[in-house]
Design a protein around this motif. Structure first.
Motif, PDB file in Angstrom:
ATOM      1  N   LEU A  17      28.991  32.157  41.621  1.00  0.00           N
ATOM      2  CA  LEU A  17      29.190  33.260  40.569  1.00  0.00           C
ATOM      3  C   LEU A  17      27.205  34.189  40.667  1.00  0.00           C
ATOM      4  O   LEU A  17      27.328  35.155  40.298  1.00  0.00           O
ATOM      5  CB  LEU A  17      28.684  32.588  39.150  1.00  0.00           C
ATOM      6  N   ASP A  18      25.721  33.385  41.924  1.00  0.00           N
ATOM      7  CA  ASP A  18      24.965  34.152  41.670  1.00  0.00           C
ATOM      8  C   ASP A  18      24.968  35.056  42.799  1.00  0.00           C
ATOM      9  O   ASP A  18      24.240  36.612  42.555  1.00  0.00           O
ATOM     10  CB  ASP A  18      24.272  33.254  42.239  1.00  0.00           C
ATOM     11  N   PRO A  23      32.051  39.269  37.558  1.00  0.00           N
ATOM     12  CA  PRO A  23      32.257  38.115  37.043  1.00  0.00           C
ATOM     13  C   PRO A  23      33.561  37.061  38.429  1.00  0.00           C
ATOM     14  O   PRO A  23      34.165  38.003  38.650  1.00  0.00           O
ATOM     15  CB  PRO A  23      32.662  37.882  35.727  1.00  0.00           C
ATOM     16  N   LEU A  24      33.585  36.300  37.740  1.00  0.00           N
ATOM     17  CA  LEU A  24      34.487  35.484  38.895  1.00  0.00           C
ATOM     18  C   LEU A  24      35.881  34.996  38.401  1.00  0.00           C
ATOM     19  O   LEU A  24      34.849  34.253  37.051  1.00  0.00           O
ATOM     20  CB  LEU A  24      33.933  34.660  40.183  1.00  0.00           C
ATOM     21  N   ARG A  69      30.236  33.828  33.921  1.00  0.00           N
ATOM     22  CA  ARG A  69      29.052  34.438  35.087  1.00  0.00           C
ATOM     23  C   ARG A  69      27.692  33.362  35.259  1.00  0.00           C
ATOM     24  O   ARG A  69      28.029  32.539  33.686  1.00  0.00           O
ATOM     25  CB  ARG A  69      28.583  35.816  34.131  1.00  0.00           C
ATOM     26  N   ILE A  70      26.527  33.481  35.816  1.00  0.00           N
ATOM     27  CA  ILE A  70      25.549  32.698  35.629  1.00  0.00           C
ATOM     28  C   ILE A  70      25.029  33.438  35.042  1.00  0.00           C
ATOM     29  O   ILE A  70      24.867  34.462  34.536  1.00  0.00           O
ATOM     30  CB  ILE A  70      25.550  32.994  37.082  1.00  0.00           C
ATOM     31  N   THR A  71      24.807  32.987  33.961  1.00  0.00           N
ATOM     32  CA  THR A  71      23.242  33.044  32.976  1.00  0.00           C
ATOM     33  C   THR A  71      22.237  32.675  33.491  1.00  0.00           C
ATOM     34  O   THR A  71      21.621  32.329  34.108  1.00  0.00           O
ATOM     35  CB  THR A  71      22.912  31.980  31.385  1.00  0.00           C
ATOM     36  N   ARG A 105      36.675  41.678  43.491  1.00  0.00           N
ATOM     37  CA  ARG A 105      36.494  42.427  42.211  1.00  0.00           C
ATOM     38  C   ARG A 105      37.510  43.048  41.870  1.00  0.00           C
ATOM     39  O   ARG A 105      37.555  43.513  40.482  1.00  0.00           O
ATOM     40  CB  ARG A 105      35.587  43.788  43.773  1.00  0.00           C
ATOM     41  N   ASP A 106      38.318  43.474  42.417  1.00  0.00           N
ATOM     42  CA  ASP A 106      39.384  44.162  42.125  1.00  0.00           C
ATOM     43  C   ASP A 106      40.315  43.370  40.960  1.00  0.00           C
ATOM     44  O   ASP A 106      40.834  44.050  40.209  1.00  0.00           O
ATOM     45  CB  ASP A 106      40.508  44.572  43.430  1.00  0.00           C
ATOM     46  N   GLU A 107      40.372  41.866  41.471  1.00  0.00           N
ATOM     47  CA  GLU A 107      41.202  41.165  40.230  1.00  0.00           C
ATOM     48  C   GLU A 107      40.371  41.019  39.545  1.00  0.00           C
ATOM     49  O   GLU A 107      40.701  40.776  37.631  1.00  0.00           O
ATOM     50  CB  GLU A 107      40.777  39.337  41.266  1.00  0.00           C
TER      51      GLU A 107
END
Length: 173
Positions: A17-18, A23-24, A69-71, A105-107
């Protein structure tokens, strides 16, 4: 299972995530970890859940996908523990992200969801993003849940075509 092993899975999730600026999904992260044979699906989900509970990642659920997402707290922990991820695993992650960057990214850049506003009225929200910027956001009012679900499915396939058509029509004299 040893605590160190579970910690490694959490660090792999944080590292992934970093290294991206979008987002993934839970599925994208799980697919990578399972493909590499690091662990099983149950351990991945346990790790993601613990990261969320500790506020090291944030999650947003849209339809059937969780976007992670990483915080800032997650980045801080990762900074302290980065050396606990072998250089081999770090390189495998970087190679995977580089190779699949555009697909990943597209997903996550084209999303849609719907909800029932009142009986026989569903609101469908379709969104296409470029990074953190919304390129198009479209809300539609439809009469059935089946129509709403179909629109969401088709948005994934046809968003670029629809966007191009709308721009062409709106710029025409």
């Amino acid at each position: 299972m040893q605590q160190d092993t579970l910690t490694l899975y959490k660090l792999i999730v944080l590292f992934m995530l970093d290294k991206v600026d979008f987002p993934l999904t839970n599925a994208q992260i799980s697919n990578f970890i399972l493909e590499k044979g690091y662990t099983n699906y149950f351990n991945i989900q346990q790790s993601i859940s613990a990261l969320h509970d500790n506020e090291f990642i944030s999650t947003e659920t849209i339809r059937n996908s969780s976007y992670l997402r990483i915080t800032d707290a997650g980045r801080e922990v990762l900074g302290y523990c980065l050396s606990d991820i072998s250089s081999t695993i770090q390189q495998e992650i970087m190679d995977y992200l580089q190779e699949h960057r555009y697909q990943l990214r597209d997903e996550v850049s084209v999303v849609s969801d719907y909800y029932e506003e009142k009986k026989d009225t569903f609101i469908v929200r379709c969104l296409a993003k470029d990074g953190k910027t919304n390129v198009i956001e479209l809300s539609l009012n439809v009469a059935s849940e089946e129509e709403a679900a179909t629109i969401c499915d088709n948005w994934q396939k046809k968003s670029q075509e629809i966007y191009a058509y709308l721009i062409q029509q709106l710029l025409a004299d």
